[in-house]
Design a protein around this motif. Structure first.
Motif, PDB file in Angstrom:
ATOM      1  N   LEU A  51     116.690  14.957 -22.070  1.00 59.06           N
ATOM      2  CA  LEU A  51     117.005  15.887 -20.999  1.00 59.06           C
ATOM      3  C   LEU A  51     117.612  15.303 -20.083  1.00 59.06           C
ATOM      4  CD1 LEU A  51     114.843  19.134 -21.048  1.00 59.06           C
ATOM      5  CD2 LEU A  51     117.368  18.997 -21.429  1.00 59.06           C
ATOM      6  N   SER A  52     116.916  14.043 -19.641  1.00 60.31           N
ATOM      7  CA  SER A  52     117.271  13.256 -18.520  1.00 60.31           C
ATOM      8  C   SER A  52     118.652  12.482 -18.902  1.00 60.31           C
ATOM      9  CB  SER A  52     116.079  12.223 -18.213  1.00 60.31           C
ATOM     10  OG  SER A  52     114.800  12.693 -18.049  1.00 60.31           O
ATOM     11  N   LEU A  53     118.811  12.129 -20.221  1.00 59.86           N
ATOM     12  CA  LEU A  53     119.962  11.521 -20.361  1.00 59.86           C
ATOM     13  C   LEU A  53     121.165  12.441 -20.664  1.00 59.86           C
ATOM     14  CD1 LEU A  53     118.818   9.344 -23.670  1.00 59.86           C
ATOM     15  CD2 LEU A  53     119.412   8.365 -21.295  1.00 59.86           C
ATOM     16  N   GLY A  54     120.905  13.716 -20.871  1.00 57.04           N
ATOM     17  CA  GLY A  54     122.034  14.476 -21.078  1.00 57.04           C
ATOM     18  C   GLY A  54     122.306  14.953 -19.615  1.00 57.04           C
ATOM     19  N   ILE A  55     121.507  15.136 -18.748  1.00 55.71           N
ATOM     20  CA  ILE A  55     121.801  15.448 -17.387  1.00 55.71           C
ATOM     21  C   ILE A  55     122.498  14.331 -16.727  1.00 55.71           C
ATOM     22  CG2 ILE A  55     120.975  16.039 -15.007  1.00 55.71           C
ATOM     23  CD1 ILE A  55     118.611  17.653 -16.530  1.00 55.71           C
ATOM     24  N   ALA A  56     122.271  13.295 -16.864  1.00 56.22           N
ATOM     25  CA  ALA A  56     123.032  12.115 -16.321  1.00 56.22           C
ATOM     26  C   ALA A  56     124.399  11.979 -16.736  1.00 56.22           C
ATOM     27  CB  ALA A  56     122.254  10.798 -16.739  1.00 56.22           C
ATOM     28  N   LEU A  57     124.482  12.175 -18.060  1.00 63.60           N
ATOM     29  CA  LEU A  57     125.689  12.328 -18.949  1.00 63.60           C
ATOM     30  C   LEU A  57     126.648  13.454 -18.047  1.00 63.60           C
ATOM     31  CD1 LEU A  57     127.769  11.888 -21.050  1.00 63.60           C
ATOM     32  CD2 LEU A  57     126.600  13.499 -22.368  1.00 63.60           C
ATOM     33  N   ALA A  58     125.986  14.561 -17.883  1.00 67.62           N
ATOM     34  CA  ALA A  58     126.726  15.799 -17.287  1.00 67.62           C
ATOM     35  C   ALA A  58     127.256  15.347 -15.846  1.00 67.62           C
ATOM     36  CB  ALA A  58     125.838  17.023 -17.221  1.00 67.62           C
ATOM     37  N   THR A  59     126.548  14.650 -15.006  1.00 64.40           N
ATOM     38  CA  THR A  59     126.717  14.442 -13.783  1.00 64.40           C
ATOM     39  C   THR A  59     127.763  13.463 -13.603  1.00 64.40           C
ATOM     40  OG1 THR A  59     124.999  12.770 -13.557  1.00 64.40           O
ATOM     41  CG2 THR A  59     124.581  15.314 -12.730  1.00 64.40           C
ATOM     42  N   GLY A  60     128.186  12.383 -14.601  1.00 61.89           N
ATOM     43  CA  GLY A  60     128.918  11.489 -14.498  1.00 61.89           C
ATOM     44  C   GLY A  60     128.199  10.162 -14.214  1.00 61.89           C
ATOM     45  N   ALA A  61     127.047  10.086 -13.877  1.00 62.83           N
ATOM     46  CA  ALA A  61     126.114   9.006 -13.367  1.00 62.83           C
ATOM     47  C   ALA A  61     125.801   8.164 -14.424  1.00 62.83           C
ATOM     48  CB  ALA A  61     124.955   9.558 -12.797  1.00 62.83           C
ATOM     49  N   PRO A  62     125.591   6.904 -14.137  1.00 63.75           N
ATOM     50  CA  PRO A  62     125.157   5.977 -15.250  1.00 63.75           C
ATOM     51  C   PRO A  62     123.939   6.424 -15.887  1.00 63.75           C
ATOM     52  CG  PRO A  62     125.485   4.886 -13.448  1.00 63.75           C
ATOM     53  CD  PRO A  62     125.531   6.204 -12.920  1.00 63.75           C
ATOM     54  N   LEU A  63     123.872   6.396 -17.209  1.00 63.03           N
ATOM     55  CA  LEU A  63     122.909   7.022 -18.240  1.00 63.03           C
ATOM     56  C   LEU A  63     121.500   6.763 -17.811  1.00 63.03           C
ATOM     57  CD1 LEU A  63     124.286   7.364 -21.584  1.00 63.03           C
ATOM     58  CD2 LEU A  63     124.375   8.970 -19.859  1.00 63.03           C
ATOM     59  N   GLN A  64     121.355   5.357 -17.004  1.00 66.55           N
ATOM     60  CA  GLN A  64     120.004   4.821 -16.788  1.00 66.55           C
ATOM     61  C   GLN A  64     119.579   5.510 -15.792  1.00 66.55           C
ATOM     62  OE1 GLN A  64     121.276   0.834 -16.613  1.00 66.55           O
ATOM     63  NE2 GLN A  64     120.079   0.187 -18.282  1.00 66.55           N
ATOM     64  N   ALA A  65     120.248   6.092 -14.796  1.00 62.89           N
ATOM     65  CA  ALA A  65     119.906   6.957 -13.609  1.00 62.89           C
ATOM     66  C   ALA A  65     119.031   7.981 -13.991  1.00 62.89           C
ATOM     67  CB  ALA A  65     121.024   7.283 -12.624  1.00 62.89           C
ATOM     68  N   GLY A  66     119.212   8.760 -15.129  1.00 62.77           N
ATOM     69  CA  GLY A  66     118.645   9.625 -15.379  1.00 62.77           C
ATOM     70  C   GLY A  66     117.066   9.478 -15.804  1.00 62.77           C
ATOM     71  N   LEU A  67     116.824   8.246 -16.459  1.00 61.94           N
ATOM     72  CA  LEU A  67     115.792   7.467 -16.758  1.00 61.94           C
ATOM     73  C   LEU A  67     114.884   7.089 -15.586  1.00 61.94           C
ATOM     74  CD1 LEU A  67     116.690   5.493 -19.889  1.00 61.94           C
ATOM     75  CD2 LEU A  67     115.865   7.956 -19.873  1.00 61.94           C
ATOM     76  N   VAL A  68     115.496   6.635 -14.530  1.00 60.76           N
ATOM     77  CA  VAL A  68     114.938   6.203 -13.216  1.00 60.76           C
ATOM     78  C   VAL A  68     114.444   7.353 -12.540  1.00 60.76           C
ATOM     79  CG1 VAL A  68     115.440   5.266 -11.018  1.00 60.76           C
ATOM     80  CG2 VAL A  68     116.287   4.092 -13.042  1.00 60.76           C
ATOM     81  N   ALA A  69     115.395   8.537 -12.493  1.00 66.06           N
ATOM     82  CA  ALA A  69     114.687   9.660 -11.861  1.00 66.06           C
ATOM     83  C   ALA A  69     113.532  10.317 -12.593  1.00 66.06           C
ATOM     84  CB  ALA A  69     115.699  10.678 -11.582  1.00 66.06           C
ATOM     85  N   ALA A  70     113.558  10.425 -13.874  1.00 61.14           N
ATOM     86  CA  ALA A  70     112.292  10.931 -14.847  1.00 61.14           C
ATOM     87  C   ALA A  70     111.263  10.240 -14.209  1.00 61.14           C
ATOM     88  CB  ALA A  70     112.646  10.894 -16.005  1.00 61.14           C
ATOM     89  N   ALA A  71     111.425   8.936 -14.425  1.00 62.35           N
ATOM     90  CA  ALA A  71     110.213   7.985 -14.054  1.00 62.35           C
ATOM     91  C   ALA A  71     109.709   8.227 -12.630  1.00 62.35           C
ATOM     92  CB  ALA A  71     110.292   6.511 -14.312  1.00 62.35           C
ATOM     93  N   VAL A  72     110.389   8.024 -11.698  1.00 62.85           N
ATOM     94  CA  VAL A  72     110.080   8.291 -10.500  1.00 62.85           C
ATOM     95  C   VAL A  72     109.524   9.643  -9.978  1.00 62.85           C
ATOM     96  CG1 VAL A  72     110.982   8.101  -7.927  1.00 62.85           C
ATOM     97  CG2 VAL A  72     111.566   6.537  -9.472  1.00 62.85           C
ATOM     98  N   GLY A  73     109.976  10.551 -10.721  1.00 66.89           N
ATOM     99  CA  GLY A  73     109.559  12.047 -10.348  1.00 66.89           C
ATOM    100  C   GLY A  73     108.207  12.305 -10.946  1.00 66.89           C
ATOM    101  N   GLY A  74     108.000  11.647 -12.147  1.00 65.46           N
ATOM    102  CA  GLY A  74     106.883  11.716 -12.749  1.00 65.46           C
ATOM    103  C   GLY A  74     105.456  10.999 -11.795  1.00 65.46           C
ATOM    104  N   ILE A  75     105.855   9.617 -11.632  1.00 65.45           N
ATOM    105  CA  ILE A  75     104.918   9.020 -10.960  1.00 65.45           C
ATOM    106  C   ILE A  75     104.676   9.253  -9.161  1.00 65.45           C
ATOM    107  CG2 ILE A  75     104.363   6.514 -10.364  1.00 65.45           C
ATOM    108  CD1 ILE A  75     105.597   5.657 -13.073  1.00 65.45           C
ATOM    109  N   VAL A  76     105.914   9.214  -8.634  1.00 63.04           N
ATOM    110  CA  VAL A  76     105.763   9.340  -7.078  1.00 63.04           C
ATOM    111  C   VAL A  76     105.646  10.934  -7.027  1.00 63.04           C
ATOM    112  CG1 VAL A  76     107.036   8.854  -5.226  1.00 63.04           C
ATOM    113  CG2 VAL A  76     107.316   7.461  -6.975  1.00 63.04           C
ATOM    114  N   ALA A  77     106.248  11.670  -7.170  1.00 66.06           N
ATOM    115  CA  ALA A  77     106.158  13.048  -7.057  1.00 66.06           C
ATOM    116  C   ALA A  77     104.860  13.764  -7.652  1.00 66.06           C
ATOM    117  CB  ALA A  77     107.444  14.075  -7.590  1.00 66.06           C
ATOM    118  N   GLY A  78     104.469  13.206  -8.843  1.00 59.35           N
ATOM    119  CA  GLY A  78     103.287  13.636  -9.636  1.00 59.35           C
ATOM    120  C   GLY A  78     101.844  13.211  -8.801  1.00 59.35           C
ATOM    121  N   ARG A  79     102.113  12.069  -8.128  1.00 57.45           N
ATOM    122  CA  ARG A  79     100.988  11.552  -7.452  1.00 57.45           C
ATOM    123  C   ARG A  79     101.114  12.248  -5.740  1.00 57.45           C
ATOM    124  NH1 ARG A  79      96.978  10.919  -5.415  1.00 57.45           N
ATOM    125  NH2 ARG A  79      95.801   9.344  -4.864  1.00 57.45           N
ATOM    126  N   ILE A  80     101.956  12.337  -5.154  1.00 52.62           N
ATOM    127  CA  ILE A  80     101.931  12.688  -3.586  1.00 52.62           C
ATOM    128  C   ILE A  80     101.960  14.106  -3.791  1.00 52.62           C
ATOM    129  CG2 ILE A  80     102.809  12.416  -1.693  1.00 52.62           C
ATOM    130  CD1 ILE A  80     103.948   9.839  -2.468  1.00 52.62           C
TER     131      ILE A  80
END
Length: 854
Positions: A51-80
């Motif tokens: 899903l992270s790759l697919g949403i990045a594709l749908a926005t026109g952003a670099p596909l790696q941006a979806g993986l960065v957001a998924a990782a940060v959302g899990g670690i940072v938002a999950g912790r705080i």
């Protein structure tokens, strides 16, 4: 030996021994992750990766941006964050916003906007305004998500067909015929395969489906399509993950200031509202889980806003997509049994590992497969359940306008339109008041439906003047608000009409709507809505109300009586049997209309042990109650009662309880017409077969309910302050055999049950063991308050034993078609207890709110 003392006998260093039940001072605590959190993290990771790759594709952003957001959302938002089980990451609801920002300002400026939106979220979290975001109408939120879903689906359809999407929905719709004429069979085949797997995978039947269903359908769909495309050697556009060394990071925002401010506000609004509503939804999902899964704290919405803001700052700074709470991943996390925020954080760690080590495998995924996955997610955002909900609440106009605004104008413009329409609808409802007038048997009824404001005064005055001078009138206010102008107009008309010889009675469904002053002068202290208050308004004998004699025929309520108040006694004067079930003066005794309590000094079991009344009921009490039912309740119930009349009664339970007027079976069981087959008698007694002595009514009801109506359960319900149990305790042997005394002899086995078991609770026999007698039933957490309560509990257990002796009940129990339940209702506490027979003697457990979700 104490468990807190070292077991080694030669140990003399007692300075290291910590107090009992206290953690050892100092020392490092080893980090542990529960097994449920590990399995939940893996399940969420398998969903988040495609899903992270697919949403990045749908926005026109670099596909790696979806993986960065998924990782940060899990670690940072999950912790705080303040919602432990909510999973954050790139959300489909942000796709349209992010795509528009990338097209206008470029990717690096979009990252800077994400950072600024995170700072704005931190500010809102510090101001503790998270709860105010929930004030947004659900119709606007659902409409926004539906509009975003339509936009996503239309755009991704072009990629599914092998083309390139346009910048807006109208442009995509215009270009769709040309795209259909220029199909790419390979892209279409992979997309159809992905959608088929996505749809059919959760529907595999049998045991195989139960095992395979644990794997996420999104992962199986993308992996299956990728494998088929690789094996078939199809030439397709695929995922391209450039080297992390060339990954684009945020830069200083570049563009018009007003446009950037609007972009930041839009991103902040969508991220915050979606995350906060998602946190509330996760709380509901957690509350619906069995208690055995463990306790999870409710969400702290202000902290959740802080966590989302911090995650967006980090994600934007590292070149990731905007972050919000994601419903699909959060639901999977809760369903997988996660018990803490460790599952969310671990899923983020797994995304980091995949982004670093699985690049070759990820680059095999066809873009058409990801596009079809995201298109399916977009279509699911148009929820039929949400449409039915907003239609039921008459907010479909707000929903439709918001959806169309988001689709054709943009997210911010669509939400603004939705808010404007919602305000307009609210004002329309506030100002829309229906005022009707009819004449029933000489009494003129003026019914006001809606809020009574100055805008409705002209219509109200016009209708009121249709009432002839000197006539009896009833003004029914069916609303919760009346402003000063309406109050003045109604009061002036009332005084004028009364001065001309007429009678005016003003009633309403809400407290505070009564403006009739003469009733107060006559000593009536009732209000138009006094729920479950067992009294009727009565005028003093010295000042009879004009027209009292005709109330029984006209159905006109008395001067200050609450028309249609539920639970108000409308029957004739209670008989001796009903009075015998009332309590002797105690904490549960109801008061007189003026709030005082009348006590009785009689101790004879044949005397009334309930509260006495200060005056006899008025002559038209029954007729007034029936008239109130016809006017207020019958129109609401007529359709359901007509259905029951056609289909016949099909109750699920036989409910056997006391005749006490305070035990309202439908209220304490939240049931309605047709749900319960109720048998009431003094003391909720079930005579043993063959001992009825000419009274077969209870046995006949049991046989009819079990054999004819085929009820699935029988409940015996006792209650606190039962007058029958008090009469049993105070009964003297011999004496006159009145009908009441003859009936109460069926409760003697309960009395014997108590006397033979009261010494068993903690008693010892001569050998030091137990007394050998069964323990008496008890309430969980406390002992019975007195002998009467102990007898009430024992009586429920005893009557259940009597039930098992009836042939029809025994036959149904043997076939497994029937269940027996014991229940105790404490009137003063308004609490119900259910009998659990797992322990000796039986324990009545308090029914908690969490038990209702099972």
């Amino acid at each position: 030996m104490s468990a807190c003392v070292p077991a080694r006998a030669d140990s003399a260093r007692t300075e290291h021994v910590h107090p009992p039940h206290s953690p050892p001072p100092g020392g490092s605590r080893r980090f542990r992750v529960a097994g449920a959190d590990v399995s939940a993290a893996i399940a969420v990771f398998l969903i988040a990766l495609p899903l992270s790759l697919g949403i990045a594709l749908a926005t026109g952003a670099p596909l790696q941006a979806g993986l960065v957001a998924a990782a940060v959302g899990g670690i940072v938002a999950g912790r705080i964050g303040g919602c432990p089980l909510q999973v954050s990451g790139p959300a489909a609801g942000l796709t349209v916003v992010t795509a528009d920002l990338i097209q206008r300002y470029g990717w690096r400026t979009t990252c800077a906007i994400t950072v600024l939106a995170g700072l704005a979220q931190l500010g809102l979290g510090c101001l503790r305004v998270a709860r105010s975001a929930l004030a947004v109408s659900p119709a606007i939120v659902h409409g926004m998500l539906a509009g975003i879903g339509v936009t996503i689906a239309v755009a991704q359809l072009h990629i599914v067909l092998g083309g390139t999407p346009q910048s807006s929905v109208p442009d995509n719709l215009v270009a769709l015929p040309a795209q259909l004429a220029d199909l790419h069979p390979a892209d279409l085949a992979v997309s159809v395969l992905t959608l088929s797997l996505l749809l059919l995978w959760p529907r595999i039947p049998g045991r195989a489906g139960q095992l395979l269903g644990k794997l996420p359908a999104a992962l199986i769909a993308v992996a299956g399509a990728t494998a088929v495309a690789a094996l078939a050697g199809l030439s397709l556009p695929k995922v391209d993950l450039p080297s992390w060394s060339s990954h684009a990071l945020a830069t200083l925002p570049d563009g018009p200031v007003l446009g950037l401010v609007a972009a930041v506000l839009t991103t902040t609004l969508v991220c915050s509202v979606q995350s906060l509503l998602g946190a509330v939804a996760v709380d509901k999902l957690v509350a619906a889980r069995p208690v055995s899964t463990g306790h999870v704290k409710r969400s702290d919405l202000d902290r959740e806003l802080l966590g989302q803001g911090a995650a967006n700052i980090v994600s934007g700074a590292l070149g990731g997509l905007p972050i919000a709470g994601v419903a699909v991943r959060s639901s999977a996390n809760v369903a997988a049994g996660a018990v803490s925020r460790n599952s969310t954080m671990l899923h983020g760690v797994l995304v980091v590992i995949a982004a670093l080590l699985m690049v070759p495998a990820l680059e095999l995924i066809p873009l058409a497969s990801l596009a079809s996955l995201v298109m399916a997610v977009g279509l699911k955002m148009v929820s039929l359940n949400h449409i039915r909900t907003v239609t039921r609440h008459r907010e479909v106009l707000v929903y439709a306008v918001t959806t169309c605004g988001v689709v054709f104008l943009g997210v911010l413009e669509g939400v603004a339109l939705g808010i404007a329409v919602a305000v307009g609808v609210a004002l329309h409802r506030l100002t829309r008041t229906r005022i009707t007038h009819d004449d029933a048997q000489g009494v003129h009824h003026v019914h006001v439906r809606g809020q009574l404001t100055f805008l409705a005064v002209p219509r109200l005055s016009r209708v009121l003047h249709q009432v002839p001078n000197g006539a009896d009138a009833v003004v029914e206010l069916d609303g919760s608000f009346m402003d000063h102008a309406a109050y003045e107009a109604l009061q002036d008309w009332q005084k004028t009409h009364t001065a001309q010889g007429g009678a005016v009675d003003i009633t309403g469904r809400r407290p505070g709507t009564r403006i009739s002053e003469p009733a107060e002068a006559d000593g009536c202290r009732c209000r138009p809505w006094t729920p479950w208050r067992n009294h009727q308004c009565e005028r003093p004998p010295s000042a009879p109300s004009p027209g009292t004699d005709r109330q029984a025929t006209t159905g006109r309520p008395p001067g200050g009586h609450p028309a249609g108040a539920p639970g108000t006694a409308t029957g004739a004067a209670p008989g001796a049997a009903a009075q015998a079930t009332g309590p002797a003066a105690g904490p549960d005794a109801p008061g007189t209309p003026d709030g005082s309590t009348v006590r009785t000094t009689s101790t004879s079991p044949t005397a009334s042990v309930g509260p006495t009344r200060s005056a006899r009921p008025t002559k038209g009490e029954l007729a007034r109650g029936i008239s109130a039912f016809h006017r207020n309740t019958a129109p609401l119930m007529r359709h359901e009662l007509a259905r029951l009349a056609r289909e016949g009664q099909q109750p699920s339970q036989l409910f056997l309880t006391c005749a006490d007027s305070r035990v309202v079976t439908s209220m304490i069981t939240s049931s309605g017409p047709g749900d319960l087959f109720v048998v009431r008698n003094v003391g909720n007694l079930v005579p043993l077969p063959g001992e009825e002595s000419g009274d077969d009514s209870v046995a006949a009801a049991i046989e009819y309910a079990v054999d004819v109506l085929k009820v699935r359960s029988v409940t015996v319900c006792g209650h606190s302050g039962c007058g029958a149990m008090q009469a049993l305790l105070g009964a003297e042997p011999g004496g006159a055999r009145t009908p009441l005394q003859r009936w109460l002899r069926h409760g003697l086995p309960s009395l014997e049950h108590v006397s033979t078991s009261e010494d068993a609770d903690g008693g010892k026999d001569a050998d030091g063991g137990g007394t050998g007698r069964p323990r008496s039933p008890r309430l969980a957490g406390r002992e019975p308050a007195d002998a009467a309560e102990r007898l009430c509990l024992a009586n429920v257990v005893q009557q259940l034993e009597h039930l098992r002796a009836h042939e029809s009940v025994a036959r149904a129990l043997g076939a497994g078609d029937l269940e027996l339940h014991g229940m105790y209702f404490h009137v003063g506490e308004a609490q119900s207890y259910l009998l659990s027979e797992d322990e000796e003697g039986g324990v009545f457990q308090l029914v908690l709110e969490t038990d209702l979700t099972a």
